[in-house]
Design a protein around this motif. Structure first.
Motif, PDB file in Angstrom:
ATOM      1  N   LEU A 203       0.863  -1.183   0.000  1.00 38.69           N
ATOM      2  CA  LEU A 203       0.000   0.000   0.000  1.00 38.69           C
ATOM      3  C   LEU A 203       0.902   1.237   0.000  1.00 38.69           C
ATOM      4  CD1 LEU A 203      -3.061   0.568   0.262  1.00 38.69           C
ATOM      5  CD2 LEU A 203      -2.685   0.823   2.720  1.00 38.69           C
ATOM      6  N   PRO A 204       0.630   2.193  -0.889  1.00 37.31           N
ATOM      7  CA  PRO A 204       1.485   3.385  -0.920  1.00 37.31           C
ATOM      8  C   PRO A 204       1.465   4.112   0.429  1.00 37.31           C
ATOM      9  CG  PRO A 204      -0.046   3.356  -2.775  1.00 37.31           C
ATOM     10  CD  PRO A 204      -0.447   2.251  -1.864  1.00 37.31           C
ATOM     11  N   LEU A 207      -1.363   6.389   1.616  1.00 45.89           N
ATOM     12  CA  LEU A 207      -2.686   5.886   2.015  1.00 45.89           C
ATOM     13  C   LEU A 207      -2.588   5.173   3.351  1.00 45.89           C
ATOM     14  CD1 LEU A 207      -4.019   4.322  -1.318  1.00 45.89           C
ATOM     15  CD2 LEU A 207      -4.935   6.322  -0.159  1.00 45.89           C
ATOM     16  N   THR A 210      -6.941   2.983   6.961  1.00 49.00           N
ATOM     17  CA  THR A 210      -8.337   3.448   6.964  1.00 49.00           C
ATOM     18  C   THR A 210      -8.740   3.926   5.570  1.00 49.00           C
ATOM     19  OG1 THR A 210      -7.877   4.275   9.171  1.00 49.00           O
ATOM     20  CG2 THR A 210      -9.971   4.929   8.182  1.00 49.00           C
ATOM     21  N   ASN A 211      -7.847   4.708   4.956  1.00 45.49           N
ATOM     22  CA  ASN A 211      -8.107   5.128   3.573  1.00 45.49           C
ATOM     23  C   ASN A 211      -8.387   3.933   2.687  1.00 45.49           C
ATOM     24  OD1 ASN A 211      -5.481   7.656   3.616  1.00 45.49           O
ATOM     25  ND2 ASN A 211      -7.649   7.831   4.147  1.00 45.49           N
ATOM     26  N   ASN A 212      -7.543   2.904   2.840  1.00 44.27           N
ATOM     27  CA  ASN A 212      -7.662   1.734   1.980  1.00 44.27           C
ATOM     28  C   ASN A 212      -8.983   1.013   2.227  1.00 44.27           C
ATOM     29  OD1 ASN A 212      -6.623  -0.050  -0.015  1.00 44.27           O
ATOM     30  ND2 ASN A 212      -6.191  -1.535   1.607  1.00 44.27           N
ATOM     31  N   ASP A 214     -11.708   2.382   3.365  1.00 42.18           N
ATOM     32  CA  ASP A 214     -12.769   3.254   2.851  1.00 42.18           C
ATOM     33  C   ASP A 214     -12.956   3.075   1.343  1.00 42.18           C
ATOM     34  OD1 ASP A 214     -13.222   4.300   5.283  1.00 42.18           O
ATOM     35  OD2 ASP A 214     -12.504   6.342   4.839  1.00 42.18           O
ATOM     36  N   ARG A 215     -11.830   3.175   0.640  1.00 41.17           N
ATOM     37  CA  ARG A 215     -11.963   3.159  -0.820  1.00 41.17           C
ATOM     38  C   ARG A 215     -12.449   1.800  -1.298  1.00 41.17           C
ATOM     39  NH1 ARG A 215      -6.026   2.644  -3.730  1.00 41.17           N
ATOM     40  NH2 ARG A 215      -5.341   0.840  -2.543  1.00 41.17           N
ATOM     41  N   ASN A 216     -12.002   0.732  -0.625  1.00 36.68           N
ATOM     42  CA  ASN A 216     -12.459  -0.592  -1.042  1.00 36.68           C
ATOM     43  C   ASN A 216     -13.907  -0.843  -0.664  1.00 36.68           C
ATOM     44  OD1 ASN A 216     -10.414  -2.186  -2.532  1.00 36.68           O
ATOM     45  ND2 ASN A 216      -9.140  -1.549  -0.805  1.00 36.68           N
ATOM     46  N   SER A 217     -14.311  -0.247   0.410  1.00 38.44           N
ATOM     47  CA  SER A 217     -15.718  -0.374   0.778  1.00 38.44           C
ATOM     48  C   SER A 217     -16.609   0.319  -0.272  1.00 38.44           C
ATOM     49  CB  SER A 217     -15.884   0.201   2.185  1.00 38.44           C
ATOM     50  OG  SER A 217     -17.151   0.733   2.346  1.00 38.44           O
ATOM     51  N   LEU A 218     -16.156   1.475  -0.750  1.00 39.82           N
ATOM     52  CA  LEU A 218     -16.902   2.157  -1.824  1.00 39.82           C
ATOM     53  C   LEU A 218     -16.856   1.339  -3.118  1.00 39.82           C
ATOM     54  CD1 LEU A 218     -15.724   5.867  -1.298  1.00 39.82           C
ATOM     55  CD2 LEU A 218     -18.030   4.974  -0.876  1.00 39.82           C
ATOM     56  N   ARG A 219     -15.710   0.766  -3.397  1.00 44.91           N
ATOM     57  CA  ARG A 219     -15.582  -0.058  -4.603  1.00 44.91           C
ATOM     58  C   ARG A 219     -16.540  -1.251  -4.531  1.00 44.91           C
ATOM     59  NH1 ARG A 219     -12.796  -4.697  -5.843  1.00 44.91           N
ATOM     60  NH2 ARG A 219     -11.847  -4.766  -3.776  1.00 44.91           N
ATOM     61  N   GLN A 246      -5.694  -8.430  -2.581  1.00 48.19           N
ATOM     62  CA  GLN A 246      -5.775  -7.907  -1.206  1.00 48.19           C
ATOM     63  C   GLN A 246      -5.242  -8.925  -0.203  1.00 48.19           C
ATOM     64  OE1 GLN A 246      -7.633  -4.554  -0.786  1.00 48.19           O
ATOM     65  NE2 GLN A 246      -9.660  -5.191  -1.427  1.00 48.19           N
ATOM     66  N   MET A 249      -1.658  -8.464  -0.163  1.00 51.47           N
ATOM     67  CA  MET A 249      -1.298  -7.259   0.594  1.00 51.47           C
ATOM     68  C   MET A 249      -1.347  -7.537   2.098  1.00 51.47           C
ATOM     69  SD  MET A 249      -3.432  -4.480  -1.688  1.00 51.47           S
ATOM     70  CE  MET A 249      -3.200  -3.106  -0.560  1.00 51.47           C
TER      71      MET A 249
END
Lengths: 434, 542
Positions: A203-204, A207, A210-212, A214-219, A246, A249
């Motif tokens: 993960l960069p 990010l 939590t960011n990760n 969040d974005r995956n939950s939206l995806r 994932q 990761m």
């Protein structure tokens, strides 16, 4: 096994209306996209419940590239014309000796099986490496998969969420499709080069976790919206590769700096490093792990080279077998250590040994293998096999059977062409099987 | 239905060359597809579905949010046809077709500027398919615009890995690409499972090319030919006997090999000074160019129509595309035959056939499953079935969605003048972006890209790769910057930019609430854009 080799019905689990795959995909054409990683091995024909039980079995395949000398390892011939300078030492099996270059291995010999009567057909690296890795099947106009891709296909990825075939090696990493042959790139290897994680696995830094999340939950929300009205096929395949990505990761700890105590036991060498990663991969549930050691092509200065190489192998190999044994994992992990051929008994003008497929040795242990079975023999000079010679095809049969796959009645179907998974003129070596 | 079908068939068989028919293949397509099923057929696509699909298929990228919105809000009745015609005239049409045919014909073997020039020239000028094929199998090196076509042959004669020069592979690919026949398994014997494929078919194709070689005296792709003196001898691994053949296409006559006195084989003898090889008087490739792409060659016509249909519909009427034979029947044999004949009668005008398919109700159906369509199979075309996106389509679409196009520097002439500082950073030029996308999404060399084959490698590229994440950074006039100017109502511009549609209420609530609830609005916006870029709806052409 009750199955018929001629039964070409599709797998009963792949028959539901919403899983209508194209024929090419079902049968594993070269561009198989969907069944590949996610399914139960769409090529297996047929694949019945009995074999499903084998799905938790795993393989640790140690590939010693270039050709380990059998005379400086498993089949020493001290005090003979070709024996070289090293002595042999006793092992934990009475009457069985190995080269003095593998003192640690000598102490776990009762846990291993070794065949000293290996006799194969190709003495060049360029053709020999793929021929051996593919089990030297007959030429049917298709490129056979390497053993790792074959197992990945026949047994599937298991429940780890990780790719089924991981290759730990010096040099470059990444996604290496070449081993897969006609099975298609999906059954290629995820390569871990120099102990480095594969590209884009981390993960960069910009990010947070939590960011990760969040974005995956939206995806995932967006994917649910989309899939409500679409056939499931593409979405499932797409979700599968994201889930696998994932999972990788999540397993980034596999690439963390190792415990110094482990480093001390496995050896602070590339092979020690990779064997340790290999063990972690097996522990994480990867179906097939290939650990690669290079630099064994000792045409010149064979004895100094083996004096340097063998202890590294001895240490890492012994450590991994002991670790797996201690954890009770040899019950379900098949361990194999081999090269593409052995080395000539005759010592050449450069104090080296050349390529010698005619008489060499392969070692193994773990699930399905009879521990302590030291079989096969060579003549006093080590030049020829005096027992029944075993080709690589015999070993493929043996290993498939150790993994619970009936190698004589299981076929790949490639574009309608039935293909035996192991050379049909060979058979399992019963003395090696438990 | 049946009546109209017969009418069109009659029309077609009677008056192929009539100009009236020139405009009217699409009703035939629909009549044939509809007549072949008695099950429910999906309704037309929504405007949002259509606008995204037609942009992807004709210009290789999703529409911008303005383009999508303009189309959705347009109330004219003929707006779909108007858009199709507009996009067929768009500069990006030739780029899209060059990319698609490059993938199809070269299967990711490599890149070559002269080959690219040949493809661009062909699609900019809407060069007929038979002419393109003629150029590929018998390149004219005097024609600077088209001579890159030789790359089709020369790249396949390059050695790779430890393998010998793959002449059989080249013969096989001529069969696959131009006749729809994969004769690989008929190299050593008649095909074991496909009765139609004979060893003599393979060997006849092989005899066209087995004396060819890559020329080393040119700085563009060029093919040479050694003098052909004798027939090709071959054995079968199953049948006794010695066989031989001259160059021969399946179903056509063998080409006689003329005899020349030794020393007289060359029209132009080899030139030792320029190292140019001799030009033999008899070149089998010339005959290949004359006999292969012709109206009389059914296999050629059927293959061409099937491949263009595949480009638009995601599945061949014969599928896999290179297995035309009687045991792998077409889903709609009559339709394929009609399309092939019409395509030939229209002088192999690719744009015409693409347009006709795009105009059909079959192409314009929704991909959404509704009542009665749960069991719709791809081969029935009752529903528009999802298609994979190529690495190029994904690249252009992500650039378009994020509004990044304007920020791609022109590096064509400045690649050597980077400062040390710049070299440590992500290279920004289009060629680097393209290389990254190919590495993440393209198949390996020699693997056809005809099925949906997502990979972990691609997922990791989107999840963590620096390339796409960089495009989410706020830059003048990009999507992030535009959304940052808003206080509320983020979802509609976001959905229009990335998914070419307006959000449902549920979707709008979800995304608006998420962004509004975050203290770091800028980060939240990037997360939201990323989520849609990484979504299945974005990654699939539907």
């Amino acid at each position: 096994m009750t199955q018929s080799p001629n039964n070409s019905e599709r797998h009963p689990l792949c028959n539901t209306a919403e899983h209508v795959f194209t024929r090419r995909q079902l049968l594993g054409g070269s561009t198989t996209g969907l069944i590949g990683l996610g399914g139960l091995g769409g090529l297996v024909n047929p694949l019945f419940a009995k074999e499903m039980k084998s799905k938790e079995k795993q393989v640790l395949f140690i590939w010693i590239d270039g050709g380990m000398s059998q005379l400086e390892s498993w089949d020493p011939k001290p005090n003979t014309q070709f024996g070289g300078p090293f002595r042999s030492i006793p092992t934990t099996i009475p009457g069985i000796h190995v080269s003095e270059l593998m003192p640690k291995t000598s102490q776990i010999m009762h846990k291993l099986a070794v065949d000293r009567g290996v006799s194969t057909f190709d003495n060049s690296h360029s053709a020999g490496v793929p021929r051996i890795n593919r089990g030297d099947p007959k030429d049917r106009g298709v490129i056979y998969p390497y053993f790792g891709s074959a197992v990945a296909n026949l047994m599937g990825p298991g429940n780890s969420g990780l790719p089924p075939y991981v290759w730990v090696k010096p040099g470059s990493g990444g996604f290496k499709y070449q081993d897969a042959g006609f099975l298609g790139p999906k059954f290629g290897a995820l390569a871990i080069g120099e102990g480095e994680p594969p590209p884009n696995i981390l993960l960069p830094e910009t990010l947070s976790s939590t960011n990760n999340a969040d974005r995956n939950s939206l995806r995932e929300f967006a994917n649910q919206q989309y899939s409500q009205k679409r056939p499931p096929k593409f979405s499932e395949a797409q979700n599968f590769v994201y889930d696998t990505a994932q999972a990788l990761m999540q397993k980034r700890s596999l690439f963390d700096n190792p415990d110094p105590k482990d480093v001390a036991r496995y050896g602070d060498t590339p092979l020690g490093r990779d064997m340790l990663i290999g063990r972690k991969m097996i522990e994480a549930g990867v179906r097939f792990v290939k650990v690669n050691s290079y630099g064994w092509d000792t045409h010149g200065d064979n004895f100094n080279a083996h004096a340097s190489l063998m202890p590294r192998f001895d240490q890492a190999f012994t450590a991994v077998v002991e670790d797996l044994d201690e954890r009770g994992m040899l019950d379900h992990v098949l361990v194999i250590a081999m090269s593409e051929f052995g080395r000539t008994p005759r010592i050449n003008g450069h104090i080296g040994r050349d390529h010698w497929p005619e008489a060499w040795s392969i070692a193994m242990t773990g699930t399905g293998i009879k521990q302590g079975a030291i079989i096969g023999s060579t003549n006093d000079d080590g030049t020829w096999v005096t027992s029944e010679p075993h080709d690589i095809g015999h070993f493929f049969h043996t290993w498939f059977n150790a993994l619970g796959i009936d190698s004589e009645h299981t076929e790949y179907i490639n574009d309608g062409q039935p293909l035996p998974i192991a050379d049909e003129e060979c058979s399992p070596i019963r003395e090696l099987l438990s | 239905m049946k009546a109209s079908l017969s009418f069109f068939v009659l029309l077609l068989t009677c008056s192929l060359s009539e100009p009236l028919f020139a405009q009217q293949l699409h009703p035939v397509i629909d009549a044939q597809i509809e007549a072949a099923t008695n099950k429910p057929i999906a309704p037309p696509s929504t405007d949002s579905e259509f606008v995204r699909r037609i942009y992807l298929d004709l210009v290789g990228q999703i529409p911008t949010s303005q383009e999508a919105e303009q189309f959705i809000n347009d109330s004219s009745r003929a707006k779909r046809q108007t858009l199709i015609d507009k996009l067929l005239q768009d500069d990006r049409y030739s780029r899209r077709m060059s990319e698609a045919f490059n993938v199809m014909l070269m299967e990711r073997r490599g890149e070559d500027p002269d080959w690219q020039a040949f493809l661009s020239h062909s699609f900019q000028g809407n060069i007929a398919w038979d002419q393109m094929v003629s150029s590929m199998v018998f390149p004219d090196e005097q024609n600077e615009q088209t001579r890159g076509s030789a790359y089709f042959l020369t790249k396949r004669l390059e050695k790779y890995g430890q393998n010998p020069t793959d002449f059989p592979g080249l013969a096989r690919d001529i069969g696959r690409m131009f006749l729809g026949m994969d004769l690989a398994c008929a190299q050593c014997h008649d095909h074991l499972f496909i009765d139609d494929y004979k060893q003599a078919d393979f060997q006849g194709l092989f005899a066209f090319i087995n004396n060819s070689f890559i020329r080393r005296d040119t700085d563009y792709p060029a093919i040479g030919m050694k003098p052909v003196k004798t027939k090709l001898a071959f054995n079968s691994v199953f049948e006794e006997g010695e066989f031989s053949t001259g160059p021969k296409l399946p179903g056509l006559d063998e080409i006689p090999i003329p005899e020349f006195v030794t020393g007289e084989e060359f029209a132009t003898p080899p030139n030792k000074e320029t190292k140019a090889p001799g030009v033999p008087k008899f070149n089998p490739l010339k005959f290949l160019a004359e006999q292969l792409p012709t109206q009389a060659n059914d296999s050629f016509n059927l293959n061409a129509a099937n491949r263009i249909w595949f480009l638009m519909m995601g599945r061949g009427i014969v599928h896999p595309l290179d297995l035309h034979h009687s045991d792998n029947p077409a889903s709609h044999p009559e339709l394929l035959q009609l399309m092939a004949e019409a395509f030939a009668a229209h002088d192999y005008d690719i744009k015409w056939l693409v347009r006709e398919i795009a105009l059909s109700a079959t192409y314009q159906r929704t991909s959404m499953v509704t009542t009665g369509l749960d069991d719709a199979k791809p081969r029935e075309y009752r529903l528009f079935h999802e298609k994979p996106m190529s690495a190029e389509q994904l690249m252009w679409s992500m650039i378009t969605a994020t509004g990044h196009l304007q920020h791609i520097p022109d590096t064509t002439n400045t690649s050597t003048s980077q400062t040390d500082e710049e070299q440590d950073q992500l290279p920004l030029g289009l060629e680097h972006i393209r290389a990254d996308f190919l590495a993440a999404f393209a198949n390996p060399p020699r693997e056809p890209e005809t099925e949906f084959a997502p990979s972990v490698r691609g997922a990791l590229f989107v999840l963590n790769g620096p390339r796409v994440l960089d495009w989410l950074e706020s830059r003048p006039d990009n999507l992030t910057a535009k959304l940052e100017t808003l206080e509320t109502g983020f979802a509609t511009p976001l959905y229009l930019a990335v998914l070419s549609r307006k959000p449902t209420q549920e979707e709008a609530d979800k995304f608006n609430q998420y962004i509004e609830s975050q203290s770091d609005k800028s980060t939240a916006i990037k997360q939201a854009i990323w989520a849609l870029l990484a979504s299945n709806e974005f990654a699939i052409n539907h």
